[in-house]
Design an enzyme around this catalytic site. Structure first.
Site, PDB file in Angstrom:
ATOM      1  N   HIS A  97     -34.515 -29.411 -11.073  1.00 30.59           N
ATOM      2  CA  HIS A  97     -33.664 -30.338 -10.561  1.00 30.59           C
ATOM      3  C   HIS A  97     -33.527 -31.390 -11.429  1.00 30.59           C
ATOM      4  O   HIS A  97     -34.048 -31.636 -12.341  1.00 30.59           O
ATOM      5  CB  HIS A  97     -34.336 -30.947  -9.242  1.00 30.59           C
ATOM      6  CG  HIS A  97     -34.733 -29.639  -8.105  1.00 30.59           C
ATOM      7  ND1 HIS A  97     -35.642 -29.681  -7.065  1.00 30.59           N
ATOM      8  CD2 HIS A  97     -34.245 -28.476  -8.125  1.00 30.59           C
ATOM      9  CE1 HIS A  97     -35.774 -28.804  -6.344  1.00 30.59           C
ATOM     10  NE2 HIS A  97     -34.841 -27.904  -6.955  1.00 30.59           N
ATOM     11  N   HIS A 153     -43.854 -20.097   1.693  1.00 30.67           N
ATOM     12  CA  HIS A 153     -42.823 -20.078   0.800  1.00 30.67           C
ATOM     13  C   HIS A 153     -42.651 -18.558   0.458  1.00 30.67           C
ATOM     14  O   HIS A 153     -43.386 -17.970  -0.062  1.00 30.67           O
ATOM     15  CB  HIS A 153     -43.434 -21.053  -0.504  1.00 30.67           C
ATOM     16  CG  HIS A 153     -42.409 -21.284  -1.476  1.00 30.67           C
ATOM     17  ND1 HIS A 153     -42.175 -20.209  -2.600  1.00 30.67           N
ATOM     18  CD2 HIS A 153     -41.823 -22.253  -1.815  1.00 30.67           C
ATOM     19  CE1 HIS A 153     -40.936 -20.833  -3.238  1.00 30.67           C
ATOM     20  NE2 HIS A 153     -40.930 -21.878  -2.829  1.00 30.67           N
TER      21      HIS A 153
END
Lengths: 422, 422
Positions: free
Chosen positions: B106, B172
């Site tokens: 990111h 997840h």
């Protein structure tokens, strides 16, 4: 159909296929991709029904910013920096700006809690007052409402030229919606007025209040906020994770009305012909801790169930009925008439009384069943419900009473849902 | 029965009473009455599988604290003060403590975002590094995994004596659960390794990964974290409003394993005999923005649907398929074999490829219908689904294919649900 509740401790129910069933839950709120700060800044730059705050203030303005306390989800730390920027833009002097925490009758916030609420920087740079609802010297009489009630509010309002309320807007059983002038009254009102506010709210049919902006409760709030000189509000609407979706800045009535309209589109669920259904099943999620909280689901039901329906409330309540308000269990849920007698006899405080009527008025006119592993059967009965060990037993009894073709309405997230009959 | 989706833009469906229907949603999480700070402090005082951090550090220890970025909900500002207190108790010197933001790939966090993440005070008092995944000079080779892959991670790990990972634990699809050593890899790994992590995850059956702590993906994560010298983790489990419910401090494997066990009790939903059902209906709430997010609901379905079932995905997707990853629509969802060819030909990055397989492997073995007002019918078809203008049309077609007595399973909050067949 088999329906699973959102609780490990409560087994699913099987509804025979002979029943028409409608299943509802709250609307998904589409998160904003915009940063909270941008949303707030844009709103401050385009206030509703009044000029920008930067045009109202000057160097000598004595400014008071009201914020709600930790029991409310308003992320004031994401709002206050932009608000201070807007005031600074108008020339306001930092030394003339104070904060007042609108506690209602909650306990005072600690320094750490204040830092978490409004941001550490602001907490050190500005004077922050906790509302002193218990100290007559901290209050001032701002006049009387039409029917004669004296309006006793925090004295700091009087000592300020510009008063700004920071809060959030969501459906509220006693005020229709939170936000707006509610931060003034009951936010910084007297002990007596806070009790009166809650108590008065159960004198109106729930469906004329919950999720309705302009109602008799709000009329009083607006009147008191006006008398107290509330200049403007900066109110946010939050998503399910308490993130800011939209911000409404401006005139305490106009901006609030617009915010409520938006909140309504997010939170209101249209329920199809509930008057034709005879069995209602609701959970209390996310207000599952105790029945004091969970009564919100009963308020929601109250808006839509016809008389004599079977209502089945399903809730874990690990903390039982209410640790803080033992009178609820001692007295049991009661209707308005019986509760009024207790209040008039001085045997019940008005805040507890309002909770008791919120449950009691539903029980009075329906066949109310409660399924709650956190509350003993004897206590459930004492509250006024028929107790059942599991949801299936409750449903079976409902079917025995209403017949095997009765229409069933199932409401998920009863602690948050704001249903409206259509 | 009539079932209302949590979307204004998508009309309810009517399921004829001839069908057995099971309705599931996520479990309600009972909020903790304890303050976040108390929960964290108690956990730091009783670490799992290792001594207290205050016993491990001394004045000369070079300490690195890893925190996840703004895309993750971890409220690090509620964890870090107590963690610093624990380190100070052991004599650690403030000037030897640094923070590293585990960005994966990111963008770097701004100073304001860092202050919001770890607290304004900490952000000014300590050095905070953004992970430089794009800069080879910022990386170091810590060795090779058994099968030969070189482990390239942030160099700061090498320069530290004590490395502590701060994060949260939730189901997840690629790692089983978040948290633990995942903050090392892919948290501070190379660009290449981040892609490899995601891509590798779709080589295992989803039901052997999602909501399973010890899986092949986690084995690699644990190995890399060990090679990088991760000393301890401080991981929290959050409720639906991202409030801290429980904290797990200690050994990166032992404490994480215990945290996953707890997370599982909260998030896992046991679905009764899904192999006997032929029609599955799921929404994507709360991941409703685009289909890139919403694919999580397809991962959930992948864990439980039998081959050839009809699956109906219902999602608003106001931003369409994916603005950031146009290749998903260009390529369409594909199975592993076809996608592997595209990856090997260099025509698809591995992160996008993993999303494509997450959808594609479900479409490959089921009859997949998509109802989404945000995506055009042509695009839906291009993705590999049969498009329907409304959920009722999709259901009617499912009934035409499967018959009027087929068992139906309805899953609410598909973006969060972690179903397990029982």
């Amino acid at each position: 159909m088999r329906y699973c509740f959102p609780y490990d401790s409560i087994a699913p129910i099987e509804i025979p296929s002979s029943h028409p069933v409608d299943v509802y839950t709250v609307q998904s709120i589409e998160a904003s991709r915009q940063q909270a700060e941008e949303i707030v800044a844009a709103s401050l730059a385009h206030p509703i029904g009044m000029p920008r705050l930067s045009q109202l203030v000057h160097g000598g303005s004595r400014i008071l910013i009201l914020v709600d306390d930790l029991s409310r989800p308003t992320p004031a730390h994401e709002i206050v920096p932009a608000l201070l920027g807007e005031l600074g833009r108008g020339g306001a002097s930092e030394s003339n700006i104070r904060f007042l925490i609108a506690l209602g009758t909650h306990r005072a916030m600690t320094a750490e809690e204040i830092a978490a609420k409004i941001g550490a920087q602001q907490a050190t740079r500005f004077q922050v007052l906790n509302h002193q609802w218990h100290d007559p010297a901290a209050l001032h009489a701002y006049g009387r409402l039409d029917e004669g009630t004296e309006v006793l509010l925090n004295r700091a309002l009087l000592e300020s030229d510009v008063v700004i309320g920071v809060g959030s807007i969501a459906p509220h059983p006693a005020a229709g919606f939170s936000g707006g002038g509610k931060i003034i009254a009951p936010g910084v009102a007297s002990d007596e007025a806070v009790g009166e506010f809650h108590w008065r709210s159960v004198h109106y049919p729930q469906k004329e209040v919950l999720g309705v902006r302009d109602n008799p409760m709000r009329q009083r709030i607006d009147a008191m906020a006006h008398m107290a000189g509330l200049t403007a509000i900066v109110n946010v609407v939050l998503d399910g994770e308490n993130k800011i979706v939209r911000c409404f800045t401006g005139h305490p009535v106009e901006a609030h009305r617009e915010g409520c309209r938006f909140s309504q589109t997010l939170y209101q669920v249209e329920v199809d012909r509930p008057a034709d259904a005879g069995i209602f099943i609701i959970d209390t999620h996310p207000l599952d801790q105790d029945l004091w909280q969970g009564v919100k689901a009963m308020c929601a039901l109250e808006c839509i169930v016809p008389d004599d329906a079977v209502v089945i409330i399903v809730t874990p309540c690990p903390e039982g009925v209410s640790r803080q308000h033992p009178d609820v269990l001692a007295v049991g849920y009661q209707g308005l008439a019986a509760t009024t007698e207790l209040v008039n006899a001085g045997r019940l405080d008005k805040v507890t009384a309002h909770n008791i009527v919120q449950g009691g008025r539903l029980i009075e006119r329906t066949q109310a069943f409660l399924v709650s592993p956190g509350i003993e059967a004897g206590d459930i009965q004492r509250l006024g419900f028929t107790p059942f060990a599991c949801a299936q037993d409750a449903l079976d009894e409902a079917i025995r009473r209403k017949g095997s073709r009765e229409r069933v309405i199932l409401l998920g997230m009863g602690g948050e849902i704001c249903p409206k009959a259509v």
